[in-house]
Design a protein around this motif. Structure first.
Motif, PDB file in Angstrom:
ATOM      1  N   ALA A   1      54.647  61.186  27.207  1.00  0.00           N
ATOM      2  CA  ALA A   1      54.936  62.305  26.437  1.00  0.00           C
ATOM      3  C   ALA A   1      53.598  62.562  25.715  1.00  0.00           C
ATOM      4  N   SER A   2      52.747  61.759  25.278  1.00  0.00           N
ATOM      5  CA  SER A   2      51.748  61.930  24.370  1.00  0.00           C
ATOM      6  C   SER A   2      50.667  62.572  25.328  1.00  0.00           C
ATOM      7  N   GLU A   3      49.756  63.298  24.609  1.00  0.00           N
ATOM      8  CA  GLU A   3      48.720  64.073  25.263  1.00  0.00           C
ATOM      9  C   GLU A   3      47.573  63.292  25.847  1.00  0.00           C
ATOM     10  N   TYR A   4      47.709  62.026  25.201  1.00  0.00           N
ATOM     11  CA  TYR A   4      46.583  61.089  25.601  1.00  0.00           C
ATOM     12  C   TYR A   4      46.388  60.510  27.013  1.00  0.00           C
ATOM     13  N   PHE A   5      47.708  60.283  27.682  1.00  0.00           N
ATOM     14  CA  PHE A   5      47.644  59.198  28.887  1.00  0.00           C
ATOM     15  C   PHE A   5      48.605  60.194  29.798  1.00  0.00           C
ATOM     16  N   ASP A   6      48.344  60.020  31.161  1.00  0.00           N
ATOM     17  CA  ASP A   6      48.937  60.593  32.274  1.00  0.00           C
ATOM     18  C   ASP A   6      49.164  59.299  33.119  1.00  0.00           C
ATOM     19  N   ILE A   7      50.569  59.240  33.530  1.00  0.00           N
ATOM     20  CA  ILE A   7      51.180  58.162  34.228  1.00  0.00           C
ATOM     21  C   ILE A   7      50.643  58.505  35.661  1.00  0.00           C
ATOM     22  N   VAL A   8      49.790  57.974  36.445  1.00  0.00           N
ATOM     23  CA  VAL A   8      49.609  58.349  37.877  1.00  0.00           C
ATOM     24  C   VAL A   8      50.234  57.577  38.835  1.00  0.00           C
ATOM     25  N   ARG A   9      50.850  56.376  38.419  1.00  0.00           N
ATOM     26  CA  ARG A   9      51.300  55.560  39.324  1.00  0.00           C
ATOM     27  C   ARG A   9      52.115  54.493  38.663  1.00  0.00           C
ATOM     28  N   THR A  10      53.077  53.929  39.103  1.00  0.00           N
ATOM     29  CA  THR A  10      53.958  52.613  38.872  1.00  0.00           C
ATOM     30  C   THR A  10      54.128  51.615  39.900  1.00  0.00           C
ATOM     31  N   VAL A  11      53.545  50.389  39.521  1.00  0.00           N
ATOM     32  CA  VAL A  11      53.347  49.299  40.356  1.00  0.00           C
ATOM     33  C   VAL A  11      54.055  48.100  39.996  1.00  0.00           C
ATOM     34  N   SER A  12      54.515  46.950  40.721  1.00  0.00           N
ATOM     35  CA  SER A  12      54.933  45.747  40.370  1.00  0.00           C
ATOM     36  C   SER A  12      54.136  44.587  40.176  1.00  0.00           C
ATOM     37  N   THR A  13      52.956  44.656  40.530  1.00  0.00           N
ATOM     38  CA  THR A  13      52.011  43.479  40.213  1.00  0.00           C
ATOM     39  C   THR A  13      50.808  44.023  39.318  1.00  0.00           C
ATOM     40  N   PRO A  14      50.121  43.182  38.393  1.00  0.00           N
ATOM     41  CA  PRO A  14      48.889  43.465  38.026  1.00  0.00           C
ATOM     42  C   PRO A  14      47.796  43.435  39.111  1.00  0.00           C
ATOM     43  N   GLN A  15      47.721  42.793  40.149  1.00  0.00           N
ATOM     44  CA  GLN A  15      46.941  42.792  40.957  1.00  0.00           C
ATOM     45  C   GLN A  15      46.907  44.314  41.711  1.00  0.00           C
ATOM     46  N   GLU A  16      47.952  44.879  41.728  1.00  0.00           N
ATOM     47  CA  GLU A  16      47.928  46.255  42.470  1.00  0.00           C
ATOM     48  C   GLU A  16      47.402  47.203  41.317  1.00  0.00           C
ATOM     49  N   ALA A  17      47.910  46.744  40.192  1.00  0.00           N
ATOM     50  CA  ALA A  17      46.976  47.944  39.266  1.00  0.00           C
ATOM     51  C   ALA A  17      45.526  47.731  39.139  1.00  0.00           C
ATOM     52  N   GLU A  18      44.990  46.450  39.032  1.00  0.00           N
ATOM     53  CA  GLU A  18      43.467  46.156  39.046  1.00  0.00           C
ATOM     54  C   GLU A  18      42.934  46.947  40.231  1.00  0.00           C
ATOM     55  N   LYS A  19      43.663  46.868  41.373  1.00  0.00           N
ATOM     56  CA  LYS A  19      42.926  47.244  42.738  1.00  0.00           C
ATOM     57  C   LYS A  19      42.626  48.880  42.486  1.00  0.00           C
ATOM     58  N   THR A  20      43.713  49.587  41.829  1.00  0.00           N
ATOM     59  CA  THR A  20      43.853  50.821  41.562  1.00  0.00           C
ATOM     60  C   THR A  20      42.834  51.363  40.473  1.00  0.00           C
ATOM     61  N   ILE A  21      42.417  50.734  39.548  1.00  0.00           N
ATOM     62  CA  ILE A  21      41.303  50.834  38.653  1.00  0.00           C
ATOM     63  C   ILE A  21      40.128  50.652  39.387  1.00  0.00           C
ATOM     64  N   ARG A  22      39.994  49.502  40.116  1.00  0.00           N
ATOM     65  CA  ARG A  22      38.550  49.208  40.819  1.00  0.00           C
ATOM     66  C   ARG A  22      38.326  50.337  41.773  1.00  0.00           C
ATOM     67  N   SER A  23      39.098  50.959  42.358  1.00  0.00           N
ATOM     68  CA  SER A  23      39.130  52.118  43.114  1.00  0.00           C
ATOM     69  C   SER A  23      38.935  53.671  42.571  1.00  0.00           C
ATOM     70  N   GLN A  24      38.942  53.508  41.078  1.00  0.00           N
ATOM     71  CA  GLN A  24      38.461  54.687  40.575  1.00  0.00           C
ATOM     72  C   GLN A  24      39.599  55.579  40.495  1.00  0.00           C
ATOM     73  N   LYS A  25      40.806  55.294  40.638  1.00  0.00           N
ATOM     74  CA  LYS A  25      42.133  56.032  40.785  1.00  0.00           C
ATOM     75  C   LYS A  25      42.709  56.131  39.404  1.00  0.00           C
ATOM     76  N   ALA A  26      42.265  55.195  38.369  1.00  0.00           N
ATOM     77  CA  ALA A  26      43.264  54.951  37.201  1.00  0.00           C
ATOM     78  C   ALA A  26      42.029  54.252  36.296  1.00  0.00           C
ATOM     79  N   ASP A  27      42.383  54.737  34.963  1.00  0.00           N
ATOM     80  CA  ASP A  27      41.533  54.295  33.899  1.00  0.00           C
ATOM     81  C   ASP A  27      42.023  52.867  33.246  1.00  0.00           C
ATOM     82  N   MET A  28      43.405  52.748  33.090  1.00  0.00           N
ATOM     83  CA  MET A  28      43.720  51.416  32.447  1.00  0.00           C
ATOM     84  C   MET A  28      45.294  51.595  32.982  1.00  0.00           C
ATOM     85  N   ALA A  29      45.583  50.180  32.742  1.00  0.00           N
ATOM     86  CA  ALA A  29      47.043  49.593  33.220  1.00  0.00           C
ATOM     87  C   ALA A  29      47.907  49.186  32.018  1.00  0.00           C
ATOM     88  N   VAL A  30      49.063  49.328  32.043  1.00  0.00           N
ATOM     89  CA  VAL A  30      49.868  48.855  30.931  1.00  0.00           C
ATOM     90  C   VAL A  30      50.939  48.118  31.503  1.00  0.00           C
TER      91      VAL A  30
END
Length: 352
Positions: free
Chosen positions: A69-98
């Motif tokens: 809902a904030s103007e600061y973040f766009d949720i681009v993907r939901t994954v189940s493990t931190p490894q998947e999130a890190e892979k997404t960031i390394r591929s330049q498809k995301a900036d950060m993971a929560v």
């Protein structure tokens, strides 16, 4: 007095005839305001964010919805493990993971952030913004409020700084070039043997630039208020009064440079080297002075824009009274007197 105003009108006509000078005087402030107001910004917006959670329970869903809902973040993907999130960031498809812990719903805590640190400054801001958004969800009772700049707009920081840099750069540069130009053409001797005293000749050459500087200041304030939506919370009278003092300081510095330089090119280079880079880097415009090494803090202490920028930030953004900036005003007044006395003392009537 009639001869004095004749010199003022002569200099004003010369400035108005020179289209390049007018372009520099009014084009540069407008361009820099747009660049620093819109292009060069530290605002956090549309950060591509990956959500990491093993189960989307109610508490986790609330936290994710707060991010979305904030103007600061766009949720681009939901994954189940931190490894998947890190892979997404390394591929330049995301900036950060929560990353939400498995027991987040029961403990209302346990959030980890994985951030692209290629740009350390932005990475810290992304993390801080995410913490602010999630704070109520994670901590339950913690709340934060940002004074003076609740939307964290970078224009609030840049506009007073741009005023300080532009006014001293243009006023000092144009004044020094104007006086040196008379030396180069050999017309300064003719001016000095006129019925008008040499001091009046110099003042007459400065007056048109003083008027133009007021015009530039008005343009900057109008753009700040109506284009960049920066507030003028303090007294407009004191904003103009302190700006006038600062303009006189810049004009005095221009006269001092004109005493040293013998050619227009030399005056231009001296103005650029002495004013542009040091004032941008050491005035607090881009980097906080408190974070600089001690040696550079001492150098920054003699930079006039530093004190003007502090005054404008306090008056424009915080809306304080003149009593809260009297120290900075006193320093600006002292520097102005120093520059003016030295410039007039070094002015050589005979022009060797």
């Amino acid at each position: 007095m009639k001869q004095f105003w004749s010199f003022v009108i002569k200099e004003a006509k010369h400035i108005l005839r020179d289209k390049r000078t007018m372009l520099i005087l009014f084009g540069m402030p407008v361009v820099l305001m747009f660049i620093f107001g819109f292009a060069i910004t530290t605002d956090v917006k549309n950060v591509r964010t990956v959500v990491v959670t093993s189960q989307m329970d109610h508490q986790t869903r609330v936290a994710v919805e707060r991010l979305a809902a904030s103007e600061y973040f766009d949720i681009v993907r939901t994954v189940s493990t931190p490894q998947e999130a890190e892979k997404t960031i390394r591929s330049q498809k995301a900036d950060m993971a929560v990353v939400f812990a498995k027991d987040f719903a029961s403990k209302k805590s346990g959030i980890q952030m994985i951030v692209d640190g290629a740009d350390p400054n932005m990475a810290v801001q992304w993390k801080n913004y995410a913490q602010q958004v999630l704070m109520n969800t994670a901590g339950g009772h913690v709340n934060a409020r940002m004074l003076y700049n609740p939307q964290m707009k970078s224009a609030y920081n840049f506009v007073p700084a741009i005023m300080g840099v532009i006014l001293i750069l243009i006023c000092a540069m144009m004044t020094s070039i104007s006086v040196v130009r008379e030396k180069e053409r050999g017309t300064m001797e003719l001016l000095l043997v006129s019925p008008v005293r040499p001091l009046m000749v110099i003042i007459a050459k400065v007056v048109p630039y003083l008027v133009l500087a007021f015009g530039i200041m008005v343009v900057i304030l109008l753009m700040a208020r109506f284009v960049l939506d920066v507030p003028l919370a303090g007294s407009l009278f004191w904003i103009v009064a302190i700006s006038t003092l600062y303009i006189l300081l810049a004009l005095s510095l221009g006269l001092l440079i004109s005493n040293i330089a013998q050619t227009q090119l030399a005056a231009l280079l001296m103005s650029a080297m002495m004013l542009l880079v040091p004032n941008v880097m050491l005035s607090g415009m881009l980097f906080p002075i408190e974070s600089m090494p001690t040696l550079l803090q001492w150098v920054a202490a003699v930079m006039p824009p530093r004190y003007f920028i502090v005054c404008m930030r306090k008056l424009m953004i915080m809306g304080v009274g003149i009593g809260d900036v009297q120290k900075e005003v006193a320093i600006l007044a002292a520097i102005t007197i120093f520059f003016l006395v030295v410039a007039l003392k070094k002015f050589n009537v005979r022009l060797e």
